[in-house]
Design a protein around this motif. Sequence first.
Motif: not given
Length: 376
Positions: A178-180, A182-183, A203, A207, A332, A336, A341
């Motif tokens: 998820c977005r939070d 994946s880093s 995407l 993320w 969403e 983006m 993005k």
Amino acid sequence: GWRSVCSRRNVCSSPSRLQSCMSAWVIDQYGTNEVLKYSEDINVPTVHSPSEVMIKVHAASLNPLDISMRGGYGAKLLKLRRDPMSVMDNDSEFPLILGRDVSGVVVDCGSEVTHFVPGDEVWAAVPPWKQGSLAEFVTLTEYEVSHKPKLLSHTEAASIPYVANTALSALVNAGGLCRDSSSNKRVLITGGSGGVGTFSIQLLKAWGAHVTVTCSQNAEGLVRGLGADEVVDYTAGDVAEQLEMMEKFDVILDNVGGEMEQLAMGMLKPWSGAKYVTLVTPFLLNTDSMGLLDGTFHAGFTLHSKAIQNLISSGVFYRWGFYAPDGPALDEVSSMVDAGKILPVVEAQFPFTQVPQAFQKLEDGHARGKTVVRVT
Ligand code: NDP
């Protein structure tokens, strides 16, 4: 014949009159490109339930699924989904309208629709069990629809919904990303130059993931331009050898299938929750060839045994990814896109008169992004 569709509902003030027939590309039988037929007497799909939204199609795009469905792929299961109780007078799925992506304008809404009013610019991915978007109008459930990004033309917008809903469903539901989260993840996308790939790269970069892509040499510029960190040219020798030299991955999104499936297992971090998600599944092929019950059972058995085997032998999760209709997910994506993005990747455009040529383009393979049909 003209008749008023909107006068029943005060939510719809315009347009007050809609036609009863529309033009569409349809098939009356399964087969090769010759079965595609242009018709001007297809019934307009009017709003039948309180939660439906009727859309005037401005642009549609094509997916590999359209080629498969033209040939009868998934017919058994999709027919059951369309008409579960076999209640339709005519038990034929024909005339069948293909086309899974739409960008257009709302022309009518059911009485319980809350998010849309006529005149709204929207986009959506049309579920395969519904009549498609290669037509003047398409009618969907409110939940499947989303406001289109303001910055995109209809042609650009139509290139995104189906691959976006597929990629999100595969990466989030099956891949656990998820977005939070994946880093710090290393993700491998096979077939990065196609529709799903070009969307997924953007995407995942948005993320914060580290993205490796396999593609042909002449697509390297495209995928790097979209943000890919590392690119493996699968035409330049042994792809497994090249990938095995890299650090192992947390998630693999496989758009290619075949022997990649076996190879991929050894490229995932063992015993750390790593996941292999493939979009190339035998599910509908099984239900077509073996019938609904046996096909579903066989597919379930295949999935289950591969999942167990991979978990036991290498400590990795084996999963199938599927498109799933999801308007809120498209909301969403829409923000983006408007934030710059995610860019549309439109490789080819065709006018509505040239739908067979658009199918031919897709069938020739080697997609570099999407093929779009301008309907209006
Ligand atoms: P596209 O046709 O848009 O893209 C496929 C891409 O893969 C092309 O760019 C092609 O280019 C490239 N490619 C082909 N062979 C290889 C290879 N061996 N290694 C790396 N790249 C390769 O397809 P989509 O992106 O729309 O879909 C991808 C797959 O996912 C398809 O099989 C599709 O049917 C499936 N899918 C499944 C869904 C589901 O619900 N399960 C939903 C959506 C898609 P080139 O040949 O030039 O290398």
